[in-house]
Write an enzyme that holds these catalytic residues in place. Structure first.
Site, PDB file in Angstrom:
ATOM      1  N   ASN A   9       6.237   4.944  13.051  1.00 45.39           N
ATOM      2  CA  ASN A   9       5.946   3.657  12.400  1.00 45.39           C
ATOM      3  C   ASN A   9       6.513   3.728  10.991  1.00 45.39           C
ATOM      4  O   ASN A   9       5.940   4.365  10.116  1.00 45.39           O
ATOM      5  CB  ASN A   9       4.425   3.439  12.380  1.00 45.39           C
ATOM      6  CG  ASN A   9       4.042   2.179  11.611  1.00 45.39           C
ATOM      7  OD1 ASN A   9       4.900   1.397  11.216  1.00 45.39           O
ATOM      8  ND2 ASN A   9       2.752   1.992  11.389  1.00 45.39           N
ATOM      9  N   LYS A  11       6.729   1.516   8.838  1.00 45.73           N
ATOM     10  CA  LYS A  11       6.019   0.620   7.907  1.00 45.73           C
ATOM     11  C   LYS A  11       7.029  -0.174   7.062  1.00 45.73           C
ATOM     12  O   LYS A  11       8.113  -0.481   7.544  1.00 45.73           O
ATOM     13  CB  LYS A  11       5.023   1.417   7.069  1.00 45.73           C
ATOM     14  CG  LYS A  11       4.049   2.219   7.959  1.00 45.73           C
ATOM     15  CD  LYS A  11       2.879   2.789   7.232  1.00 45.73           C
ATOM     16  CE  LYS A  11       2.000   3.565   8.213  1.00 45.73           C
ATOM     17  NZ  LYS A  11       0.786   4.108   7.616  1.00 45.73           N
ATOM     18  N   HIS A  95      -2.799  -2.522  13.719  1.00 41.65           N
ATOM     19  CA  HIS A  95      -2.747  -1.385  12.796  1.00 41.65           C
ATOM     20  C   HIS A  95      -3.806  -1.581  11.709  1.00 41.65           C
ATOM     21  O   HIS A  95      -4.055  -2.713  11.269  1.00 41.65           O
ATOM     22  CB  HIS A  95      -1.352  -1.261  12.172  1.00 41.65           C
ATOM     23  CG  HIS A  95      -1.194   0.032  11.428  1.00 41.65           C
ATOM     24  ND1 HIS A  95      -1.662   0.199  10.151  1.00 41.65           N
ATOM     25  CD2 HIS A  95      -0.691   1.228  11.817  1.00 41.65           C
ATOM     26  CE1 HIS A  95      -1.421   1.456   9.771  1.00 41.65           C
ATOM     27  NE2 HIS A  95      -0.835   2.090  10.756  1.00 41.65           N
ATOM     28  N   GLU A  97      -3.755  -1.144   8.643  1.00 46.56           N
ATOM     29  CA  GLU A  97      -3.297  -1.833   7.428  1.00 46.56           C
ATOM     30  C   GLU A  97      -3.329  -3.340   7.624  1.00 46.56           C
ATOM     31  O   GLU A  97      -3.585  -4.103   6.689  1.00 46.56           O
ATOM     32  CB  GLU A  97      -1.889  -1.322   7.045  1.00 46.56           C
ATOM     33  CG  GLU A  97      -1.964   0.053   6.389  1.00 46.56           C
ATOM     34  CD  GLU A  97      -0.793   0.972   6.679  1.00 46.56           C
ATOM     35  OE1 GLU A  97       0.287   0.495   7.066  1.00 46.56           O
ATOM     36  OE2 GLU A  97      -0.975   2.200   6.515  1.00 46.56           O
ATOM     37  N   GLU A 167      -6.409   5.961  15.105  1.00 46.34           N
ATOM     38  CA  GLU A 167      -6.003   6.266  13.733  1.00 46.34           C
ATOM     39  C   GLU A 167      -7.198   6.108  12.801  1.00 46.34           C
ATOM     40  O   GLU A 167      -7.492   4.992  12.360  1.00 46.34           O
ATOM     41  CB  GLU A 167      -4.890   5.321  13.274  1.00 46.34           C
ATOM     42  CG  GLU A 167      -3.615   5.407  14.085  1.00 46.34           C
ATOM     43  CD  GLU A 167      -2.393   4.966  13.289  1.00 46.34           C
ATOM     44  OE1 GLU A 167      -1.438   5.738  13.252  1.00 46.34           O
ATOM     45  OE2 GLU A 167      -2.399   3.879  12.695  1.00 46.34           O
ATOM     46  N   GLY A 173      -2.101   8.207   5.588  1.00 44.21           N
ATOM     47  CA  GLY A 173      -1.395   8.301   4.313  1.00 44.21           C
ATOM     48  C   GLY A 173      -2.154   9.080   3.240  1.00 44.21           C
ATOM     49  O   GLY A 173      -1.832   9.006   2.060  1.00 44.21           O
ATOM     50  N   SER A 212      -1.731  11.134   9.038  1.00 43.71           N
ATOM     51  CA  SER A 212      -1.242  12.344   8.367  1.00 43.71           C
ATOM     52  C   SER A 212      -0.770  13.431   9.326  1.00 43.71           C
ATOM     53  O   SER A 212      -0.930  14.625   9.043  1.00 43.71           O
ATOM     54  CB  SER A 212      -2.302  12.890   7.404  1.00 43.71           C
ATOM     55  OG  SER A 212      -2.572  11.950   6.370  1.00 43.71           O
TER      56      SER A 212
END
Ligand code: 13P
Length: 250
Positions: A9, A11, A95, A97, A167, A173, A212
């Site tokens: 991904n 991003k 996702h 985010e 996730e 991150g 991560s």
């Protein structure tokens, strides 16, 4: 046996030039990766460029988001048939985010999932808890709610041909990876919850871990029985690191 899957991904990163270099680096390093499936999910505007480079390879193209609408007056949105049109086979939905920064709720995510399937795209459905939810001991409750929204709308059988990505938001991150056992526990929970309604779907669905994952920790995560692959953020932007993860999955 479920085929291992590693999805990168990207991003909101890169330029035409860096996307070109990255995809070339990945393609050139794929020789030993014969068993695992490898997917790349560039930003929308680079899909065609990356897709062109992928011609003749075994690497499917994926997008990072999709509209729940079929087509029409939805400024700024991208429709599933458009993604198909530029060569996508996969699309990430829900996702964290998008859930946390853009207010996508369980119902909207389920509708995106259903739309993707309807148009022949394979959804990579992301689920996962926030740090405070883990600390409050509600991880399973949260993941179950996110999963059930999709099962209720699209049916449990659809999961047999879809991908779920666990996730944990606190691991994305942050450099703070879930331990292999922490991840395995949630993966097993997801598979059991699906199995309660369809043993076949539970057996077939691929469940990826994301958060991560890097070249160093991938192997021990991927060794766990219910971890079928990874959804990789930061480390998917470096060809060498991404390829090491692909080799580990292989
Ligand atoms: P990182 O690998 O950068 O933690 O991101 C994980 C992720 O969100 C993949 O979708």
């Amino acid at each position: 046996m479920r085929q291992p899957l590693v999805a990168g991904n990207w991003k909101m990163n890169g330029t035409r030039e860096s996307a070109q270099l990255l995809i070339k680096g990945i393609i050139n390093g794929m020789a030993g990766v014969t068993r695992a499936e490898v997917v790349v999910c560039p930003p929308f505007v680079y899909l065609e460029l990356v897709g062109a480079a992928l011609q003749g390879t075994q690497i499917p193209l994926g997008a990072q988001n999709v509209s729940k609408e079929e087509m029409g007056a939805f400024t700024g949105e991208i429709a599933a048939p458009m993604l198909k049109d530029v060569g996508c086979q996969y699309v990430i939905v829900g996702h964290s985010e998008r859930r946390t920064l853009y207010g996508e709720g369980d119902q909207l995510v389920a509708e995106k999932y259903a739309r993707a399937r309807k148009e022949g795209l394979t959804p990579i459905l992301c689920v996962g808890e926030l740090l405070e939810e883990r600390e409050a001991g509600t991880t399973e409750e949260v993941v179950a709610r996110q999963l059930d929204a999709v099962i209720d709308l699209a049916g449990v059988a659809s999961l047999a041909e879809s991908v779920v990505a666990y996730e944990p938001v606190w691991a994305i991150g942050t450099g703070r990876t879930a331990t292999p056992q922490q991840a395995q526990d949630v993966h097993a929970f997801i598979r059991q919850r699906i199995a309660a309604q369809s043993k076949e779907a539970a057996e077939q669905v691929r469940i990826l871990y994301g958060g991560s994952v890097n070249a160093k920790n991938a192997a021990e995560l991927l060794r766990m029985p219910d971890i079928d692959g990874g959804l990789i953020g930061g480390a998917s932007l470096k060809a060498a690191d991404f390829l090491t993860i692909c080799q580990a999955a292989n």
